[in-house]
Design an enzyme around this catalytic site. Structure first.
Site, PDB file in Angstrom:
ATOM      1  N   ASP A  67     -45.124 -10.609  27.597  1.00  0.00           N
ATOM      2  CA  ASP A  67     -45.277 -12.056  27.436  1.00  0.00           C
ATOM      3  C   ASP A  67     -46.723 -12.506  27.596  1.00  0.00           C
ATOM      4  OD1 ASP A  67     -45.381 -11.425  30.131  1.00  0.00           O
ATOM      5  OD2 ASP A  67     -43.598 -12.544  30.686  1.00  0.00           O
ATOM      6  N   HIS A 141     -35.485 -13.907  36.268  1.00  0.00           N
ATOM      7  CA  HIS A 141     -36.010 -13.773  34.898  1.00  0.00           C
ATOM      8  C   HIS A 141     -36.634 -12.409  34.658  1.00  0.00           C
ATOM      9  CE1 HIS A 141     -40.174 -15.775  35.924  1.00  0.00           C
ATOM     10  NE2 HIS A 141     -40.300 -14.475  35.955  1.00  0.00           N
TER      11      HIS A 141
HETATM   12  C1  GLP Z   1     -43.947 -13.490  35.874  1.00  0.00           C
HETATM   13  C2  GLP Z   1     -43.809 -12.514  34.692  1.00  0.00           C
HETATM   14  C3  GLP Z   1     -42.687 -11.510  34.902  1.00  0.00           C
HETATM   15  C4  GLP Z   1     -42.740 -10.952  36.300  1.00  0.00           C
HETATM   16  C5  GLP Z   1     -42.535 -12.068  37.298  1.00  0.00           C
HETATM   17  C6  GLP Z   1     -42.523 -11.607  38.754  1.00  0.00           C
HETATM   18  O1  GLP Z   1     -43.356 -14.720  35.721  1.00  0.00           O
HETATM   19  N1  GLP Z   1     -43.637 -13.167  33.436  1.00  0.00           N
HETATM   20  O2  GLP Z   1     -42.794 -10.475  33.927  1.00  0.00           O
HETATM   21  O3  GLP Z   1     -41.745  -9.970  36.474  1.00  0.00           O
HETATM   22  O4  GLP Z   1     -43.567 -13.021  37.142  1.00  0.00           O
HETATM   23  O5  GLP Z   1     -43.828 -11.410  39.206  1.00  0.00           O
HETATM   24  P1  GLP Z   1     -44.223 -10.787  40.602  1.00  0.00           P
HETATM   25  O6  GLP Z   1     -44.200  -9.314  40.404  1.00  0.00           O
HETATM   26  O7  GLP Z   1     -45.585 -11.323  40.871  1.00  0.00           O
HETATM   27  O8  GLP Z   1     -43.214 -11.253  41.593  1.00  0.00           O
END
Ligand code: GLP
Length: 266
Positions: A67, A141
């Site tokens: 993304d 998500h």
């Molecule tokens: C973002 C990304 C995701 C990711 C999520 C969790 O929103 N688009 O792909 O998995 O955050 O991130 P973190 O690993 O910082 O908790």
């Protein structure tokens, strides 16, 4: 689903690095699906270390990121292109032209829609994704597929949920513009990967992890769609696994898997 529970976040990163290196060493034209967020940073550090130790080369690798934010340019420090350049691409021998992050720096909706379609085509032309790395949001998500995203969704423009905007606020300066739209691979796109590896660490992820693995298949928890994938591995540290009801069973399965691998039915 294969659920692997490891003692620490460091071991989660080592396991993920082993899986990535294995794909690179066993496929003639390996195609990796990559993720951003704080969770995979330890994986990228490990891959850079293995590259520096000459244990792996990324010369034959093509990559597709999940993304990208809409509304900031690639040059912005918080763009996912900048993230990937900083943590991985600039430090390894991957060819620039083989790295793909959705192109989302236009203000024209039609251009963005075309960009999403082109991304899908580009993945197809590369022969599909061999291994898709994923993190998980607090609301379940994957990529930026927020709750109620269709399990059949493809790469498209997606509106971020309030909880995601709040969770990602920490990366932006006080008062700075923060995107609320993104171009993201769809859940249908992710499910077409030949294998997926979702990494989750820390106790803030425990609820989302439980919903993904043990909850119902539901668009309210986008990551639960991985229950439909025949080659999905979820790798967790103890904290992220903290709310799982069948934790001991998953650990037992891993012991059995090892024994089966060694040819024993005992
Ligand atoms: C973002 C990304 C995701 C990711 C999520 C969790 O929103 N688009 O792909 O998995 O955050 O991130 P973190 O690993 O910082 O908790």
């Amino acid at each position: 689903m294969q659920v692997i529970i490891l003692p620490s976040a460091h071991e989660v990163a080592l396991y993920a690095a082993d899986r990535v290196v294995d794909v690179i060493n066993t496929k003639p034209d390996p195609v990796l699906g990559l993720a951003t967020g704080s969770t995979p940073i330890a994986l990228y550090k490990e891959l850079v270390a293995r590259y520096q130790a000459k244990n792996v080369s990324f010369r034959r690798v093509t990559s597709f990121n999940l993304d990208e934010y809409i509304g900031i340019t690639d040059a912005h420090q918080q763009s996912y292109r900048a993230f990937m350049e900083h943590y991985l691409f600039e430090q390894i021998d991957i060819f620039d032209e083989n790295t793909h992050v959705p192109i989302a720096d236009s203000q024209d909706v039609d251009v963005l829609k075309r960009s999403a379609q082109d991304y899908e085509q580009c993945i197809q032309l590369a022969g599909g994704i061999d291994l898709q790395i994923l993190g998980i949001g607090l609301n379940g998500h994957i990529g930026f597929n927020e709750p109620t995203s269709s399990f059949a969704s493809r790469t498209r423009i997606k509106t971020l949920s309030e909880s995601t905007v709040v969770a990602n606020k920490r990366f932006f300066e006080e008062g700075e513009y923060q995107p609320h739209l993104a171009l993201t691979m769809g859940i249908g796109t992710i499910l077409e990967s030949k294998s997926v590896l979702l990494m989750a660490t820390g106790k803030t992820k425990a609820e989302a992890v439980k919903a993904m693995i043990e909850g119902p298949l539901s668009a309210m928890c986008p990551a639960s769609a991985l229950q439909l994938h025949e080659a999905a591995t979820i790798v967790l540290d103890e904290e992220a696994a903290g709310l799982l009801e069948l934790k001991e069973y998953y650990q037992w399965c891993e012991q059995k898997r090892q024994q089966l691998h060694e040819g024993s039915l005992a």
